[in-house]
Design an enzyme around this catalytic site. Sequence first.
Site, PDB file in Angstrom:
ATOM      1  N   GLY A   1     -51.163 -72.998  67.050  1.00 44.56           N
ATOM      2  CA  GLY A   1     -50.616 -74.239  67.398  1.00 44.56           C
ATOM      3  C   GLY A   1     -50.755 -75.585  68.345  1.00 44.56           C
ATOM      4  O   GLY A   1     -50.939 -76.045  68.605  1.00 44.56           O
ATOM      5  N   GLU A   2     -51.854 -74.436  69.782  1.00 47.78           N
ATOM      6  CA  GLU A   2     -51.438 -74.849  71.156  1.00 47.78           C
ATOM      7  C   GLU A   2     -52.903 -74.782  70.654  1.00 47.78           C
ATOM      8  O   GLU A   2     -53.324 -75.394  72.894  1.00 47.78           O
ATOM      9  CB  GLU A   2     -50.724 -73.471  71.792  1.00 47.78           C
ATOM     10  CG  GLU A   2     -49.681 -74.268  71.428  1.00 47.78           C
ATOM     11  CD  GLU A   2     -48.386 -73.234  72.769  1.00 47.78           C
ATOM     12  OE1 GLU A   2     -47.793 -73.415  73.565  1.00 47.78           O
ATOM     13  OE2 GLU A   2     -48.804 -71.886  73.295  1.00 47.78           O
TER      14      GLU A   2
ATOM     15  N   ASP B   1     -51.979 -69.476  69.520  1.00 42.57           N
ATOM     16  CA  ASP B   1     -53.147 -69.742  69.611  1.00 42.57           C
ATOM     17  C   ASP B   1     -53.317 -70.638  68.085  1.00 42.57           C
ATOM     18  O   ASP B   1     -54.454 -71.673  68.356  1.00 42.57           O
ATOM     19  CB  ASP B   1     -53.613 -67.878  69.354  1.00 42.57           C
ATOM     20  CG  ASP B   1     -54.009 -67.863  70.553  1.00 42.57           C
ATOM     21  OD1 ASP B   1     -53.677 -67.917  71.539  1.00 42.57           O
ATOM     22  OD2 ASP B   1     -53.483 -66.151  70.587  1.00 42.57           O
TER      23      ASP B   1
ATOM     24  N   ILE C   1     -57.306 -72.224  66.455  1.00 46.08           N
ATOM     25  CA  ILE C   1     -57.941 -71.106  66.613  1.00 46.08           C
ATOM     26  C   ILE C   1     -59.677 -71.587  65.415  1.00 46.08           C
ATOM     27  O   ILE C   1     -60.413 -70.905  65.833  1.00 46.08           O
ATOM     28  CB  ILE C   1     -57.536 -70.430  66.299  1.00 46.08           C
ATOM     29  CG1 ILE C   1     -58.345 -68.874  66.577  1.00 46.08           C
ATOM     30  CG2 ILE C   1     -56.888 -70.646  64.006  1.00 46.08           C
ATOM     31  CD1 ILE C   1     -57.204 -67.254  65.678  1.00 46.08           C
ATOM     32  N   GLY C   2     -59.209 -72.796  65.147  1.00 43.37           N
ATOM     33  CA  GLY C   2     -60.523 -73.090  64.307  1.00 43.37           C
ATOM     34  C   GLY C   2     -61.809 -73.251  64.941  1.00 43.37           C
ATOM     35  O   GLY C   2     -62.911 -72.901  64.998  1.00 43.37           O
TER      36      GLY C   2
ATOM     37  N   VAL D   1     -60.352 -66.103  71.260  1.00 38.08           N
ATOM     38  CA  VAL D   1     -59.008 -66.800  72.187  1.00 38.08           C
ATOM     39  C   VAL D   1     -59.138 -66.271  73.417  1.00 38.08           C
ATOM     40  O   VAL D   1     -58.291 -65.149  73.731  1.00 38.08           O
ATOM     41  CB  VAL D   1     -57.583 -66.805  71.460  1.00 38.08           C
ATOM     42  CG1 VAL D   1     -56.948 -67.866  71.951  1.00 38.08           C
ATOM     43  CG2 VAL D   1     -58.312 -67.347  69.513  1.00 38.08           C
TER      44      VAL D   1
ATOM     45  N   ASP E   1     -41.633 -75.871  42.590  1.00 38.49           N
ATOM     46  CA  ASP E   1     -43.168 -75.355  42.997  1.00 38.49           C
ATOM     47  C   ASP E   1     -42.576 -74.791  44.779  1.00 38.49           C
ATOM     48  O   ASP E   1     -41.900 -75.170  45.543  1.00 38.49           O
ATOM     49  CB  ASP E   1     -43.893 -76.849  42.997  1.00 38.49           C
ATOM     50  CG  ASP E   1     -44.772 -76.276  43.941  1.00 38.49           C
ATOM     51  OD1 ASP E   1     -45.460 -75.598  44.468  1.00 38.49           O
ATOM     52  OD2 ASP E   1     -45.834 -77.375  44.442  1.00 38.49           O
TER      53      ASP E   1
ATOM     54  N   TYR F   1     -59.163 -61.851  73.782  1.00 35.58           N
ATOM     55  CA  TYR F   1     -59.043 -61.157  72.369  1.00 35.58           C
ATOM     56  C   TYR F   1     -60.141 -61.609  71.626  1.00 35.58           C
ATOM     57  O   TYR F   1     -59.945 -63.324  71.715  1.00 35.58           O
ATOM     58  CB  TYR F   1     -57.381 -61.434  72.253  1.00 35.58           C
ATOM     59  CG  TYR F   1     -56.656 -60.174  72.592  1.00 35.58           C
ATOM     60  CD1 TYR F   1     -57.112 -58.575  71.826  1.00 35.58           C
ATOM     61  CD2 TYR F   1     -55.474 -59.656  72.534  1.00 35.58           C
ATOM     62  CE1 TYR F   1     -56.292 -57.412  71.804  1.00 35.58           C
ATOM     63  CE2 TYR F   1     -54.900 -58.975  73.609  1.00 35.58           C
ATOM     64  CZ  TYR F   1     -55.338 -57.957  72.575  1.00 35.58           C
ATOM     65  OH  TYR F   1     -54.706 -56.613  72.988  1.00 35.58           O
ATOM     66  N   GLU F   2     -60.214 -61.136  70.899  1.00 30.56           N
ATOM     67  CA  GLU F   2     -61.280 -61.383  69.301  1.00 30.56           C
ATOM     68  C   GLU F   2     -60.096 -60.888  68.206  1.00 30.56           C
ATOM     69  O   GLU F   2     -59.300 -60.607  67.709  1.00 30.56           O
ATOM     70  CB  GLU F   2     -62.430 -60.464  68.593  1.00 30.56           C
ATOM     71  CG  GLU F   2     -63.152 -61.243  69.444  1.00 30.56           C
ATOM     72  CD  GLU F   2     -63.776 -61.698  71.067  1.00 30.56           C
ATOM     73  OE1 GLU F   2     -64.392 -62.758  71.599  1.00 30.56           O
ATOM     74  OE2 GLU F   2     -62.967 -60.432  71.223  1.00 30.56           O
TER      75      GLU F   2
ATOM     76  N   HIS G   1     -48.815 -59.243  68.886  1.00 33.78           N
ATOM     77  CA  HIS G   1     -49.248 -60.481  68.136  1.00 33.78           C
ATOM     78  C   HIS G   1     -48.811 -60.641  66.869  1.00 33.78           C
ATOM     79  O   HIS G   1     -48.458 -59.593  65.269  1.00 33.78           O
ATOM     80  CB  HIS G   1     -50.512 -59.436  67.939  1.00 33.78           C
ATOM     81  CG  HIS G   1     -51.428 -59.497  68.888  1.00 33.78           C
ATOM     82  ND1 HIS G   1     -52.411 -60.215  69.238  1.00 33.78           N
ATOM     83  CD2 HIS G   1     -51.361 -58.336  69.228  1.00 33.78           C
ATOM     84  CE1 HIS G   1     -52.810 -59.573  71.150  1.00 33.78           C
ATOM     85  NE2 HIS G   1     -52.093 -57.969  70.353  1.00 33.78           N
TER      86      HIS G   1
END
Length: 653
Positions: free
Chosen positions: A311-312, A309, A315-316, A390, A593, A393-394, A445
């Site tokens: 990368g495809e 959800d 979600i933003g 999405v 780092d 689903y939320e 998930h």
Amino acid sequence: MDDIVTHEQTGNCGHPVAHKQANHPLDALTAEEILAVTAAIRAHPDFGEDVCFETIELKEPPKSDVRAFKSGDGLNRQARAAVFRTGGIGVWRMTVSIDDGSIADVEHWPDARPMIQLEEFMVIEEMVKTHPDFIAACERRGITDMSLVCVDPWSAGNFDILGEEGRHLCHTFVWVRSREFDNLYAHPVEGLNGVVDIKTGEVIRIDDYGVSPIPAAEHNYESQFQQQTRDHLKPINVVQPDGVSFSLSGRQLSWHDWWLVIGFNSRESLTLHDIKFGDRPVVYRASVAEMVVPYGSPKNGHFRKSVFDVGEYGIGKLVNSLELGCDCLGAIQYLDVDLNDMHGNIFHIPKAICIHEEDQGILWKHTDFRTERVEVRRARRLVISSIATVGNYEYAMYWYFYLDGSMEFEMKATGVLNTVAGEPGVPDKFATEVAPGVFGQIHQHVFCCRLDMAVDGDANSVVECNTHAVPAGDDNPHGNAFYQEETILKTEKSAARNISPQHQRFWKFVNPNKTNYMGQPVAYKLEPSHCVTPFMAPDSPSGKRAAFTYNHLWVTDFDPEERYPAGEYMNHSDGTDGLPRFISDDSSVENTDIVAWHTFGLHHQPRLEDFPVQPCISSGFKLVPSGFFDRNPCLDLPSQTNAASCNADAAKD
């Protein structure tokens, strides 16, 4: 501004706010900056007006520049941009200077597919619904009113199916409403899937696995469908008569001893930057960098249900405009966000981010039974949250910050089960019957948080902590002895690890160059409380693409281009990018780092109680100081009694 599109939802009381200039190097791009980027790209001779925009986001400056920044300094802002054209696959990536519009570092990824764009969702649905083969398949099932048919666009994965080569596909699933506003997921149309080429705008195939009865009974959750509602619960009000304890300067947030910058982008949604406690760095950057939702049924077209959800889709762009007193309770500070749409306009989401405080019970307490003196302090936490829808689903994402220096991430999943139809009363090995003929399939998930650690500085190491029982014998004559063993994980491959409940395993991120009161390296520990076991075969098409799920912890040497655990371009990916590639050179992760990648999630065997709308189920993790302080950092909190508290007088005669 003509190019600004405001995203609002029914019932939302948010309003667009004035677009402000960035005042920190890590601030997300402003609307004006995004439009400057789109103008620069369109003016470039290699692109032009027909180009489409996948993502435009801040190109984060080097850490040294951020650390040297002082309020009032000038900002040299750059953007990362990814663009594509309709009609063919391939993505161009580039860096754009916001100051002068120059474009550099242009890369063409000829086989990459962009994220499925929000604007394409309804186009895909309409393409399927108007296809004659689909209409005929619906008629065979007794569906004649196509206005009630709902087609959900799912990413298609990569399964080497004949005829799908070289395309950008969307695989769809179908439901049908019985009337307006009816819960469509109560009526799954099983065995019918349209396969769409997004680039060419054609339905390449209608897969029909055979007619199954469509469950007819309604199962609705909206208030308008409830015959009566309860009135026995009295209001709970969260009141802060003197105002909130946090402050904002642009997107720079201060609360108690915490300080951080709040960011946002269309792929990850909420991001947190340069997180400090008492001016001491803890985490440089934190985000949910990927998630995958694999379903367990091999039947019909359900084997393709393994969706990334983040990368495809990104979600933003799917976050909600939040509602005061509903999504967020108390004294609330909202932040709007500005993103690009695929046409280069501004996609404005009011009230996308919620900030507030919550009481969190007792922080610490002790009663000295000899003196009968009591000391108690109450805990509270700062909450930074965002909620994305999405499809069915939320996903409600919450970052918590505590008075004792701990921080936590919680993901709450709610919404409606993705349903399929089956024969009523006949068990399905891969699903739970949640209503007659309506089944919810077993699924997971799985989330991956990217944590760019900076415990008291950038040079960190990771230590694995395992508890062992001493074997019975001379060293353990009474059988009670056990101890914790600590091991430094020195290279990337050795730091690809899983939990071990029998050893109470956790990991610490230490700064070997800074010591505490007892002469030990300062540290934060990761508490991995919601890890899941993946059940996809690792060498399967979906398993290879979701390789990050097979370890609960990965640690990599910092590289600003290693941003996503499953790779940069997820649609139709083949599993060759992502964390296994990142660690292939087995770089040192000792006193350097480092970036930690924590995989966790939900193993979801649906319950009857999850339908027709699912109560929240949660997963997450904590980062807790472990020798970061010399003692309890909350001794200086004042002893207070809450004057608003009162006796309930609930006892009845």
